[in-house]
Design an enzyme around this catalytic site. Structure first.
Site, PDB file in Angstrom:
ATOM      1  N   ARG A   1     -24.618 -25.587  29.701  1.00  0.00           N
ATOM      2  CA  ARG A   1     -23.715 -24.849  30.583  1.00  0.00           C
ATOM      3  C   ARG A   1     -22.581 -25.777  31.006  1.00  0.00           C
ATOM      4  NH1 ARG A   1     -25.619 -21.025  28.718  1.00  0.00           N
ATOM      5  NH2 ARG A   1     -26.617 -19.234  29.731  1.00  0.00           N
TER       6      ARG A   1
ATOM      7  N   GLU B   1     -15.590 -20.336  31.827  1.00  0.00           N
ATOM      8  CA  GLU B   1     -15.394 -19.530  30.610  1.00  0.00           C
ATOM      9  C   GLU B   1     -14.817 -18.164  30.967  1.00  0.00           C
ATOM     10  OE1 GLU B   1     -19.020 -19.358  28.322  1.00  0.00           O
ATOM     11  OE2 GLU B   1     -19.251 -21.532  28.460  1.00  0.00           O
TER      12      GLU B   1
ATOM     13  N   HIS C   1     -18.570 -20.801  22.880  1.00  0.00           N
ATOM     14  CA  HIS C   1     -19.954 -20.458  23.269  1.00  0.00           C
ATOM     15  C   HIS C   1     -20.680 -19.698  22.149  1.00  0.00           C
ATOM     16  CE1 HIS C   1     -22.613 -19.880  27.079  1.00  0.00           C
ATOM     17  NE2 HIS C   1     -23.365 -20.012  25.983  1.00  0.00           N
TER      18      HIS C   1
END
Ligand code: DGY
Length: 322
Positions: A239, A268, A286
């Site tokens: 993360r 993000e 991602h």
């Protein structure tokens, strides 16, 4: 009566077909439910929410979702869900461990190889017509033999990365809340560091695999980056907020950190502008778990939690977070 399920983004059809065998299913358009307000505006009629990691499932969302009984998050990470609020409101939460371990470990190795062996730069320069023949001194990268790969968060994904990295010649060190069982540690020849800073000082490559918690937000900050060896590399497929991105970008620009391979970001889908300009970075949108097989399995695991809950088999859901 069929329960109502909100699936917040389109996912593979066979998973939706399975859900439709017992539920009335609505599927959100791509990106519709990445705001708290959008969820608040829609959640009320639903008994089940199959949420993406991009959905902020806050206390307000859960309070509005008066019929909500279970949230199945289409991710192993569940930092997008207020777990404390879910417990208070008696809403169960499931995640999707195991099924994405191998795909994510593969992506980690792809980032590690790309960034430490100048793959993107070499490809770009070749396409620009700069390949004028083989030279002994060009694109020199990291030799993995006897280098220390430091795994921050030695859960399933961390261990899968360690297994791969051993076969590349890395020595494995790791930092975790607690050491691995002795037999696993021995099989990886892995050395445990309880002290994060001593651990960071020893890494040639740091690979992050810890879940995001309030305690580890920005744990890789300017001060800790400065403790790392000059010329070391950082990979993050966990993360984004675990790293202070501005500090990382500055460390890359100064040349202290030699390169970074990142699949995840603090905010993000925004990428810190300094990171976009920093040298030797490989930045991915991602995609850690992005294979058709894995995405199917993630969906089925989430959908099965909903199915079991609906059938009164909550105790047999193996992937409940709360
Ligand atoms: C997860 O499951 O947490 C991943 O980030 C999704 O790819």
């Amino acid at each position: 009566m069929k329960p109502r399920v909100l699936v917040t983004e389109p996912i593979v059809e066979p998973v939706l077909d399975f859900l439709k065998t017992f539920a009335q299913v609505d599927v959100g358009e791509r990106g519709t439910y990445s705001s708290e307000q959008a969820l608040i505006d829609s959640i009320e009629p639903y008994t089940y929410l199959l949420s993406m990691l991009t959905c902020p499932v806050t206390k307000r969302v859960m309070e509005t979702g008066k019929n909500l009984t279970l949230i199945a998050n289409y991710a192993v990470g569940f930092n997008n869900i207020d777990i404390q609020a879910a417990k208070e409101l008696n809403i169960r939460v499931a995640n999707t461990p195991d099924v994405l371990t191998e795909a994510t470990a593969d992506t980690t190795m792809a980032l590690l190889l790309s960034v430490s062996r100048n793959i993107l730069l070499a490809d770009k320069e070749l396409r620009e017509g700069k390949f004028d023949g083989w030279h002994p001194m060009t694109y020199l990268g990291l030799d993995f033999r006897k280098k220390k790969l430091g795994i921050f968060g030695m859960g399933r994904i961390g261990q899968a990365v360690a297994k791969r990295a051993v076969s590349f010649g890395f020595e494995i060190i790791y930092h975790n809340r607690k050491p691995l069982a002795q037999n696993i540690e021995e099989s990886l020849n892995a050395i445990y560091y309880s002290d994060l800073e001593l651990f960071l000082k020893d890494c040639d490559v740091l690979s992050i695999h810890a879940p995001l918690t309030p305690e580890n937000r920005h744990s890789i900050n300017a001060n800790r980056l400065s403790l790392m060896k000059k010329g070391s590399y950082i990979i993050n497929t966990a993360r984004g907020p675990i790293i202070d991105e501005k500090a990382l970008a500055e460390s890359l620009i100064s040349g202290h950190i030699a390169g970074a391979g990142l699949d995840v970001f603090e905010l993000e889908p925004k990428i810190h502008p300094l990171l976009l300009d920093a040298p030797n970075t490989v930045l991915l949108p991602h995609i850690g778990s992005s294979t058709p097989e894995t995405r199917f399995e993630i969906g089925m695991l989430a959908a099965t939690a909903i199915y079991k809950h609906f059938n009164g088999e909550t105790d047999s859901i193996p992937n409940l977070v709360c």
